[in-house]
Write a protein that holds these residues in place. Structure first.
Motif, mmCIF file in Angstrom:
data_model
loop_
_atom_site.group_PDB
_atom_site.id
_atom_site.type_symbol
_atom_site.label_atom_id
_atom_site.label_comp_id
_atom_site.label_asym_id
_atom_site.label_seq_id
_atom_site.Cartn_x
_atom_site.Cartn_y
_atom_site.Cartn_z
ATOM 1 N N SER A 45 29.928 -7.120 -21.791
ATOM 2 C CA SER A 45 28.953 -6.240 -21.138
ATOM 3 C C SER A 45 27.684 -6.183 -21.970
ATOM 4 O O SER A 45 27.700 -6.429 -23.182
ATOM 5 N N VAL A 46 26.596 -5.874 -21.310
ATOM 6 C CA VAL A 46 25.323 -5.604 -21.983
ATOM 7 C C VAL A 46 24.749 -4.325 -21.394
ATOM 8 O O VAL A 46 24.933 -4.043 -20.203
ATOM 9 N N THR A 47 24.078 -3.542 -22.220
ATOM 10 C CA THR A 47 23.552 -2.251 -21.780
ATOM 11 C C THR A 47 22.084 -2.119 -22.138
ATOM 12 O O THR A 47 21.688 -2.390 -23.273
ATOM 13 N N PHE A 48 21.288 -1.720 -21.158
ATOM 14 C CA PHE A 48 19.892 -1.361 -21.389
ATOM 15 C C PHE A 48 19.815 0.162 -21.334
ATOM 16 O O PHE A 48 20.033 0.765 -20.283
ATOM 17 N N ALA A 61 16.868 9.863 -11.850
ATOM 18 C CA ALA A 61 16.071 8.753 -12.342
ATOM 19 C C ALA A 61 16.955 7.824 -13.168
ATOM 20 O O ALA A 61 17.844 8.276 -13.901
ATOM 21 N N ILE A 62 16.729 6.533 -13.050
ATOM 22 C CA ILE A 62 17.522 5.569 -13.798
ATOM 23 C C ILE A 62 16.988 5.468 -15.229
ATOM 24 O O ILE A 62 15.816 5.169 -15.453
ATOM 25 N N THR A 63 17.876 5.726 -16.190
ATOM 26 C CA THR A 63 17.512 5.634 -17.605
ATOM 27 C C THR A 63 18.366 4.617 -18.361
ATOM 28 O O THR A 63 18.056 4.298 -19.510
ATOM 29 N N ALA A 64 19.441 4.137 -17.733
ATOM 30 C CA ALA A 64 20.307 3.157 -18.396
ATOM 31 C C ALA A 64 20.979 2.277 -17.343
ATOM 32 O O ALA A 64 21.365 2.752 -16.282
ATOM 33 N N ILE A 65 21.109 0.985 -17.656
ATOM 34 C CA ILE A 65 21.787 0.024 -16.790
ATOM 35 C C ILE A 65 22.752 -0.794 -17.642
ATOM 36 O O ILE A 65 22.358 -1.359 -18.664
ATOM 37 N N LYS A 66 24.003 -0.840 -17.214
ATOM 38 C CA LYS A 66 25.007 -1.649 -17.891
ATOM 39 C C LYS A 66 25.469 -2.760 -16.955
ATOM 40 O O LYS A 66 25.771 -2.509 -15.792
ATOM 41 N N ILE A 67 25.516 -3.982 -17.448
ATOM 42 C CA ILE A 67 26.018 -5.125 -16.701
ATOM 43 C C ILE A 67 27.334 -5.539 -17.347
ATOM 44 O O ILE A 67 27.401 -5.744 -18.559
ATOM 45 N N LEU A 68 28.392 -5.651 -16.531
ATOM 46 C CA LEU A 68 29.687 -5.930 -17.117
ATOM 47 C C LEU A 68 30.486 -6.950 -16.314
ATOM 48 O O LEU A 68 30.277 -7.132 -15.118
#
Length: 230
Positions: A79-82, A205-212
């Motif tokens: 996973s990666v997280t912004f 509001a979107i403050t974080a996005i995780k791709i897994l």
């Protein structure tokens, strides 16, 4: 002096209003002249702003385009997280490129603001494979793309996925993303094209996005990039 008295008599503005090179004389109220100092940053432009005393301010030029917020490697992680995404843009663009995993048959998933509730995510995807018929998929899961675009083959796979998330800072409506991608697989030289819409049922509001990776296997390679769009 006689000259100063003449200036006052005809309503001229005193030269003392200007103190330095670049100063501007501007109206700050009815029959009132004020001074606006030159911008301290080169390249700034004069901008209307009703919140300023003079109704004007110096501001950075709005150039538009995309600004890279963060870049993450997808190699050897599942996973990666912004996180701490700034709220200073109009839209977000998430790009995943050159990714593949060496085992499993996972789905590409996302999580917004650490929300793990599967039912808060809905996706509709149209999949077109070369040499086969087109099909549509719909799911109530965190999947960005469904089974039509797995990414598990080998280094000969060339995968690209892009999501554009408009108006991500608003707090009155659900969030959605326009999704499109391409997978060139190493079996039968098939190309898989996907395009659709993903949504997150939340008005925050979107403050974080995780791709897994849904199977929790590590990716072997890939890069994830998050851009802000003015």
């Amino acid at each position: 002096s006689v000259k100063a008295a003449y200036d006052l008599a005809i309503g001229s503005v005193a030269k003392s209003t200007v103190d330095a090179i670049g100063d501007l004389q501007v109206g700050s109220a009815y029959d009132t002249i004020g001074r606006l100092s030159v911008a301290s940053t080169a390249g700034y432009v004069l901008t209307v702003d009703s919140g300023e005393t003079t109704g004007l301010k110096w501001a950075e030029v709005a150039t538009g385009g995309m600004t890279l917020i963060s870049s993450q490697t997808m190699a050897s992680v599942s996973s990666v997280t912004f996180s701490s995404i700034p709220g200073t843009y109009q839209d977000l663009v998430l790009i995943l490129r050159g990714y593949y995993a060496s085992s499993g048959t996972p789905l590409m998933q996302w999580e917004i603001n650490s929300d793990t509730t599967t039912g808060n995510y809905i996706g509709v995807m149209d999949v077109n494979r070369t040499g086969t018929s087109e099909n549509q998929e719909r799911w109530n899961t965190k999947a960005i793309v469904g089974s039509g675009m797995t990414y598990t083959n080998s280094s000969t796979s060339y995968n690209f996925l892009q999501m554009r998330i408009p108006n991500y800072t608003n707090t009155v409506s659900y969030k959605f993303a326009f999704t499109q991608g391409l997978q060139l697989t190493d079996y039968s030289a098939n190309r898989v094209f996907v395009y659709g819409i993903n949504s997150w049922s939340n008005d925050s509001a979107i403050t974080a996005i995780k791709i897994l990776n849904s199977s929790a296997n590590n990716w072997t390679a890939g890069t994830a990039l998050l851009y802000g769009v003015k």
